[in-house]
Scaffold this motif. Structure first.
Motif, PDB file in Angstrom:
ATOM      1  N   LEU A 100      40.455   3.085  -4.795  1.00 52.24           N
ATOM      2  CA  LEU A 100      39.476   3.174  -5.882  1.00 52.24           C
ATOM      3  C   LEU A 100      38.078   3.465  -5.350  1.00 52.24           C
ATOM      4  O   LEU A 100      37.345   4.289  -5.912  1.00 52.24           O
ATOM      5  CB  LEU A 100      39.461   1.875  -6.693  1.00 52.24           C
ATOM      6  CG  LEU A 100      40.635   1.658  -7.643  1.00 52.24           C
ATOM      7  CD1 LEU A 100      40.566   0.256  -8.237  1.00 52.24           C
ATOM      8  CD2 LEU A 100      40.625   2.696  -8.739  1.00 52.24           C
ATOM      9  N   LEU A 101      37.712   2.818  -4.266  1.00 50.42           N
ATOM     10  CA  LEU A 101      36.403   3.032  -3.668  1.00 50.42           C
ATOM     11  C   LEU A 101      36.255   4.471  -3.179  1.00 50.42           C
ATOM     12  O   LEU A 101      35.261   5.139  -3.466  1.00 50.42           O
ATOM     13  CB  LEU A 101      36.188   2.050  -2.518  1.00 50.42           C
ATOM     14  CG  LEU A 101      34.863   2.182  -1.775  1.00 50.42           C
ATOM     15  CD1 LEU A 101      33.729   1.740  -2.679  1.00 50.42           C
ATOM     16  CD2 LEU A 101      34.884   1.358  -0.518  1.00 50.42           C
ATOM     17  N   LEU A 102      37.236   4.961  -2.462  1.00 51.35           N
ATOM     18  CA  LEU A 102      37.163   6.322  -1.936  1.00 51.35           C
ATOM     19  C   LEU A 102      37.239   7.358  -3.064  1.00 51.35           C
ATOM     20  O   LEU A 102      36.574   8.388  -3.001  1.00 51.35           O
ATOM     21  CB  LEU A 102      38.275   6.556  -0.908  1.00 51.35           C
ATOM     22  CG  LEU A 102      38.133   5.777   0.401  1.00 51.35           C
ATOM     23  CD1 LEU A 102      39.318   6.018   1.295  1.00 51.35           C
ATOM     24  CD2 LEU A 102      36.838   6.114   1.100  1.00 51.35           C
ATOM     25  N   GLY A 103      38.022   7.084  -4.088  1.00 52.89           N
ATOM     26  CA  GLY A 103      38.092   7.992  -5.231  1.00 52.89           C
ATOM     27  C   GLY A 103      36.767   8.067  -5.962  1.00 52.89           C
ATOM     28  O   GLY A 103      36.305   9.149  -6.319  1.00 52.89           O
ATOM     29  N   GLY A 104      36.141   6.931  -6.182  1.00 51.40           N
ATOM     30  CA  GLY A 104      34.830   6.904  -6.835  1.00 51.40           C
ATOM     31  C   GLY A 104      33.768   7.579  -5.992  1.00 51.40           C
ATOM     32  O   GLY A 104      32.916   8.303  -6.504  1.00 51.40           O
ATOM     33  N   LEU A 105      33.822   7.362  -4.690  1.00 48.56           N
ATOM     34  CA  LEU A 105      32.864   7.994  -3.795  1.00 48.56           C
ATOM     35  C   LEU A 105      33.040   9.509  -3.796  1.00 48.56           C
ATOM     36  O   LEU A 105      32.069  10.255  -3.834  1.00 48.56           O
ATOM     37  CB  LEU A 105      33.033   7.435  -2.378  1.00 48.56           C
ATOM     38  CG  LEU A 105      32.062   7.960  -1.327  1.00 48.56           C
ATOM     39  CD1 LEU A 105      30.640   7.560  -1.675  1.00 48.56           C
ATOM     40  CD2 LEU A 105      32.442   7.446   0.034  1.00 48.56           C
ATOM     41  N   GLY A 106      34.264   9.953  -3.799  1.00 50.86           N
ATOM     42  CA  GLY A 106      34.529  11.391  -3.842  1.00 50.86           C
ATOM     43  C   GLY A 106      34.013  12.020  -5.123  1.00 50.86           C
ATOM     44  O   GLY A 106      33.440  13.107  -5.110  1.00 50.86           O
ATOM     45  N   PHE A 107      34.186  11.347  -6.226  1.00 54.41           N
ATOM     46  CA  PHE A 107      33.685  11.835  -7.518  1.00 54.41           C
ATOM     47  C   PHE A 107      32.160  11.909  -7.502  1.00 54.41           C
ATOM     48  O   PHE A 107      31.573  12.897  -7.938  1.00 54.41           O
ATOM     49  CB  PHE A 107      34.169  10.924  -8.646  1.00 54.41           C
ATOM     50  CG  PHE A 107      33.690  11.355 -10.003  1.00 54.41           C
ATOM     51  CD1 PHE A 107      34.251  12.448 -10.628  1.00 54.41           C
ATOM     52  CD2 PHE A 107      32.669  10.666 -10.636  1.00 54.41           C
ATOM     53  CE1 PHE A 107      33.803  12.855 -11.883  1.00 54.41           C
ATOM     54  CE2 PHE A 107      32.227  11.060 -11.886  1.00 54.41           C
ATOM     55  CZ  PHE A 107      32.794  12.155 -12.505  1.00 54.41           C
ATOM     56  N   ALA A 108      31.509  10.874  -6.992  1.00 54.46           N
ATOM     57  CA  ALA A 108      30.042  10.849  -6.937  1.00 54.46           C
ATOM     58  C   ALA A 108      29.511  11.960  -6.042  1.00 54.46           C
ATOM     59  O   ALA A 108      28.537  12.635  -6.389  1.00 54.46           O
ATOM     60  CB  ALA A 108      29.557   9.477  -6.437  1.00 54.46           C
ATOM     61  N   VAL A 109      30.151  12.167  -4.900  1.00 55.87           N
ATOM     62  CA  VAL A 109      29.712  13.222  -3.987  1.00 55.87           C
ATOM     63  C   VAL A 109      29.905  14.590  -4.633  1.00 55.87           C
ATOM     64  O   VAL A 109      29.056  15.475  -4.503  1.00 55.87           O
ATOM     65  CB  VAL A 109      30.452  13.110  -2.636  1.00 55.87           C
ATOM     66  CG1 VAL A 109      30.213  14.328  -1.774  1.00 55.87           C
ATOM     67  CG2 VAL A 109      30.025  11.858  -1.906  1.00 55.87           C
ATOM     68  N   HIS A 110      30.995  14.763  -5.360  1.00 53.74           N
ATOM     69  CA  HIS A 110      31.258  16.025  -6.043  1.00 53.74           C
ATOM     70  C   HIS A 110      30.161  16.307  -7.075  1.00 53.74           C
ATOM     71  O   HIS A 110      29.650  17.432  -7.152  1.00 53.74           O
ATOM     72  CB  HIS A 110      32.633  15.961  -6.716  1.00 53.74           C
ATOM     73  CG  HIS A 110      33.031  17.222  -7.395  1.00 53.74           C
ATOM     74  ND1 HIS A 110      33.466  18.313  -6.692  1.00 53.74           N
ATOM     75  CD2 HIS A 110      33.066  17.576  -8.692  1.00 53.74           C
ATOM     76  CE1 HIS A 110      33.741  19.280  -7.545  1.00 53.74           C
ATOM     77  NE2 HIS A 110      33.509  18.854  -8.777  1.00 53.74           N
ATOM     78  N   ILE A 111      29.798  15.307  -7.844  1.00 54.27           N
ATOM     79  CA  ILE A 111      28.731  15.459  -8.840  1.00 54.27           C
ATOM     80  C   ILE A 111      27.400  15.776  -8.151  1.00 54.27           C
ATOM     81  O   ILE A 111      26.646  16.633  -8.608  1.00 54.27           O
ATOM     82  CB  ILE A 111      28.591  14.180  -9.696  1.00 54.27           C
ATOM     83  CG1 ILE A 111      29.838  13.982 -10.548  1.00 54.27           C
ATOM     84  CG2 ILE A 111      27.351  14.218 -10.554  1.00 54.27           C
ATOM     85  CD1 ILE A 111      30.067  15.052 -11.585  1.00 54.27           C
TER      86      ILE A 111
END
Length: 57
Positions: free
Chosen positions: A12-23
């Motif tokens: 969950l942490l890595l998925g959220g971080l990936g989404f934030a970096v993408h944005i």
């Protein structure tokens, strides 16, 4: 059981971080395009005289 929870939390942490970096990459791209357009438009407008900048500090 604790290992499964730890793995799920990590996912969950890595998925959220990936989404934030993408944005953030999309935001950076939009800002870059606006900056380039402002630079080009201001250069064309101010070509005849002086040292003008399209941004204000």
């Amino acid at each position: 059981m604790a290992l499964i929870i730890a793995i799920l939390l990590l996912a969950l942490l890595l998925g959220g971080l990936g989404f934030a970096v993408h944005i953030l990459w999309w935001i950076a791209l939009v800002v870059l395009v606006i900056w380039i357009l402002g630079f080009v438009l201001r250069s064309a407008e101010g070509a005849g005289g002086g040292r003008s900048r399209w941004y204000r500090w």
